[in-house]
Design a protein around this motif. Structure first.
Motif, PDB file in Angstrom:
ATOM      1  N   LEU A  57      37.693  25.570  41.617  1.00 25.05           N
ATOM      2  CA  LEU A  57      36.256  25.743  41.806  1.00 25.05           C
ATOM      3  C   LEU A  57      35.952  27.097  42.439  1.00 25.05           C
ATOM      4  CD1 LEU A  57      33.603  24.096  41.476  1.00 25.05           C
ATOM      5  CD2 LEU A  57      33.927  23.379  43.842  1.00 25.05           C
ATOM      6  N   VAL A  58      36.689  27.434  43.487  1.00 22.11           N
ATOM      7  CA  VAL A  58      36.477  28.724  44.154  1.00 22.11           C
ATOM      8  C   VAL A  58      36.927  29.866  43.255  1.00 22.11           C
ATOM      9  CG1 VAL A  58      37.074  30.132  46.166  1.00 22.11           C
ATOM     10  CG2 VAL A  58      36.639  27.689  46.450  1.00 22.11           C
ATOM     11  N   ARG A  59      38.020  29.678  42.529  1.00 25.76           N
ATOM     12  CA  ARG A  59      38.500  30.732  41.619  1.00 25.76           C
ATOM     13  C   ARG A  59      37.440  31.071  40.569  1.00 25.76           C
ATOM     14  NH1 ARG A  59      42.172  34.088  42.716  1.00 25.76           N
ATOM     15  NH2 ARG A  59      42.798  34.450  40.604  1.00 25.76           N
ATOM     16  N   SER A  60      36.692  30.080  40.141  1.00 33.53           N
ATOM     17  CA  SER A  60      35.732  30.337  39.066  1.00 33.53           C
ATOM     18  C   SER A  60      34.415  30.923  39.559  1.00 33.53           C
ATOM     19  CB  SER A  60      35.458  29.047  38.279  1.00 33.53           C
ATOM     20  OG  SER A  60      34.800  28.113  39.089  1.00 33.53           O
ATOM     21  N   THR A  61      34.109  30.782  40.852  1.00 36.61           N
ATOM     22  CA  THR A  61      32.795  31.229  41.325  1.00 36.61           C
ATOM     23  C   THR A  61      32.850  32.023  42.627  1.00 36.61           C
ATOM     24  OG1 THR A  61      32.443  29.178  42.563  1.00 36.61           O
ATOM     25  CG2 THR A  61      31.643  29.238  40.293  1.00 36.61           C
ATOM     26  N   GLY A  62      34.033  32.151  43.207  1.00 38.11           N
ATOM     27  CA  GLY A  62      34.137  32.784  44.514  1.00 38.11           C
ATOM     28  C   GLY A  62      33.978  34.293  44.486  1.00 38.11           C
ATOM     29  N   SER A  63      33.706  34.838  45.657  1.00 37.38           N
ATOM     30  CA  SER A  63      33.595  36.287  45.811  1.00 37.38           C
ATOM     31  C   SER A  63      34.995  36.904  45.799  1.00 37.38           C
ATOM     32  CB  SER A  63      32.911  36.608  47.140  1.00 37.38           C
ATOM     33  OG  SER A  63      33.769  36.278  48.225  1.00 37.38           O
ATOM     34  N   PRO A  64      35.093  38.203  45.586  1.00 39.30           N
ATOM     35  CA  PRO A  64      36.401  38.859  45.637  1.00 39.30           C
ATOM     36  C   PRO A  64      37.109  38.641  46.980  1.00 39.30           C
ATOM     37  CG  PRO A  64      34.799  40.329  44.625  1.00 39.30           C
ATOM     38  CD  PRO A  64      34.041  39.133  45.140  1.00 39.30           C
ATOM     39  N   GLU A  65      36.351  38.607  48.064  1.00 37.48           N
ATOM     40  CA  GLU A  65      36.955  38.390  49.381  1.00 37.48           C
ATOM     41  C   GLU A  65      37.524  36.973  49.490  1.00 37.48           C
ATOM     42  OE1 GLU A  65      33.683  39.461  49.012  1.00 37.48           O
ATOM     43  OE2 GLU A  65      34.153  41.582  49.309  1.00 37.48           O
ATOM     44  N   GLN A  66      36.771  35.987  48.977  1.00 33.10           N
ATOM     45  CA  GLN A  66      37.259  34.608  49.014  1.00 33.10           C
ATOM     46  C   GLN A  66      38.523  34.448  48.175  1.00 33.10           C
ATOM     47  OE1 GLN A  66      33.644  32.762  47.624  1.00 33.10           O
ATOM     48  NE2 GLN A  66      33.062  32.098  49.701  1.00 33.10           N
ATOM     49  N   LEU A  67      38.533  35.089  47.020  1.00 37.45           N
ATOM     50  CA  LEU A  67      39.711  35.010  46.148  1.00 37.45           C
ATOM     51  C   LEU A  67      40.924  35.661  46.798  1.00 37.45           C
ATOM     52  CD1 LEU A  67      38.031  35.769  42.706  1.00 37.45           C
ATOM     53  CD2 LEU A  67      38.519  33.555  43.754  1.00 37.45           C
ATOM     54  N   ARG A  86      40.520  26.460  54.340  1.00 42.19           N
ATOM     55  CA  ARG A  86      39.392  25.553  54.599  1.00 42.19           C
ATOM     56  C   ARG A  86      38.093  26.329  54.792  1.00 42.19           C
ATOM     57  NH1 ARG A  86      42.909  22.760  57.721  1.00 42.19           N
ATOM     58  NH2 ARG A  86      43.658  20.935  56.652  1.00 42.19           N
ATOM     59  N   SER A  87      38.196  27.469  55.429  1.00 45.87           N
ATOM     60  CA  SER A  87      37.018  28.310  55.649  1.00 45.87           C
ATOM     61  C   SER A  87      36.450  28.797  54.312  1.00 45.87           C
ATOM     62  CB  SER A  87      37.378  29.493  56.544  1.00 45.87           C
ATOM     63  OG  SER A  87      36.307  30.372  56.664  1.00 45.87           O
ATOM     64  N   VAL A  88      37.325  29.213  53.420  1.00 47.13           N
ATOM     65  CA  VAL A  88      36.873  29.656  52.098  1.00 47.13           C
ATOM     66  C   VAL A  88      36.226  28.494  51.357  1.00 47.13           C
ATOM     67  CG1 VAL A  88      37.651  30.441  49.821  1.00 47.13           C
ATOM     68  CG2 VAL A  88      38.492  31.567  51.880  1.00 47.13           C
ATOM     69  N   PHE A  89      36.841  27.313  51.407  1.00 51.31           N
ATOM     70  CA  PHE A  89      36.263  26.139  50.746  1.00 51.31           C
ATOM     71  C   PHE A  89      34.867  25.854  51.298  1.00 51.31           C
ATOM     72  CE2 PHE A  89      40.554  23.980  49.486  1.00 51.31           C
ATOM     73  CZ  PHE A  89      40.769  24.958  48.543  1.00 51.31           C
ATOM     74  N   ALA A  90      34.713  25.964  52.610  1.00 55.42           N
ATOM     75  CA  ALA A  90      33.405  25.707  53.232  1.00 55.42           C
ATOM     76  C   ALA A  90      32.380  26.749  52.794  1.00 55.42           C
ATOM     77  CB  ALA A  90      33.540  25.681  54.747  1.00 55.42           C
ATOM     78  N   GLU A  91      32.777  28.032  52.824  1.00 57.46           N
ATOM     79  CA  GLU A  91      31.867  29.106  52.414  1.00 57.46           C
ATOM     80  C   GLU A  91      31.426  28.945  50.959  1.00 57.46           C
ATOM     81  OE1 GLU A  91      33.820  32.845  52.895  1.00 57.46           O
ATOM     82  OE2 GLU A  91      34.154  32.539  55.046  1.00 57.46           O
ATOM     83  N   ALA A  92      32.343  28.472  50.130  1.00 59.72           N
ATOM     84  CA  ALA A  92      32.060  28.338  48.696  1.00 59.72           C
ATOM     85  C   ALA A  92      31.260  27.069  48.387  1.00 59.72           C
ATOM     86  CB  ALA A  92      33.367  28.342  47.903  1.00 59.72           C
ATOM     87  N   GLY A  93      30.994  26.256  49.402  1.00 60.40           N
ATOM     88  CA  GLY A  93      30.197  25.046  49.194  1.00 60.40           C
ATOM     89  C   GLY A  93      30.920  23.943  48.453  1.00 60.40           C
ATOM     90  N   VAL A  94      32.226  23.846  48.673  1.00 61.17           N
ATOM     91  CA  VAL A  94      33.009  22.832  47.969  1.00 61.17           C
ATOM     92  C   VAL A  94      32.498  21.424  48.271  1.00 61.17           C
ATOM     93  CG1 VAL A  94      35.315  21.793  47.808  1.00 61.17           C
ATOM     94  CG2 VAL A  94      35.063  24.272  47.696  1.00 61.17           C
TER      95      VAL A  94
END
Length: 145
Positions: A57-67, A86-94
């Motif tokens: 989910l994050v790979r398909s919509t995340g920012s370059p920093e999140q990736l 976990r922080s990236v998952f939270a930021e990405a609205g998982v």
């Protein structure tokens, strides 16, 4: 289904397959169960060592920093790496996106169950009915971890 007398193969090419009716429901139900398991694992500290629904989910919509953060920390068991993921998952609205997915899956699978005709085995002793599929869906949907 075999034990209950449902034939594995159709008697003729024009006959329907009892198993196709079951698979039409069980495959999406299995997908929902797998995604739910991966989501709950990500919430309870058992982050995957590789790809998961949350990761994809994050790979398909995340920012370059999140990736970049995911790539740097995925598969590492250190507590700091787990926190970063976990922080990236939270930021990405998982969490919100999982809730939307779960409600949509519940509605889609429920509609498939509602459309299932009550099918009797050829001997008439068993019924492939909605109740068993509905029970599976409700049990899965009511899980909290």
């Amino acid at each position: 289904m075999i034990i209950c007398g449902f034939p594995v193969e159709s008697a003729s090419p024009t006959d329907f397959s009892y198993y196709d009716f079951a698979l039409d429901i069980l495959l999406p139900l299995g997908e929902y169960a797998q995604i739910q398991r991966e989501y709950f694992e990500s919430r309870t500290g058992n982050l995957p060592k590789g790809r998961s629904w949350c990761y994809d989910l994050v790979r398909s919509t995340g920012s370059p920093e999140q990736l970049a953060t995911l790539d740097a920390h995925l598969g590492k068991e250190e507590a700091t790496s787990q926190l970063h993921i976990r922080s990236v998952f939270a930021e990405a609205g998982v969490d919100v996106r999982y809730s939307l997915y779960a409600e949509g899956a519940y509605a889609r699978i429920g509609a498939l169950i509602d459309a299932l005709p009550e099918l009797r085995s050829p001997s008439g002793d068993a019924v492939l009915g909605r109740a068993i599929f509905r029970a599976l869906l409700e049990d899965l949907h009511s899980r909290t971890d």
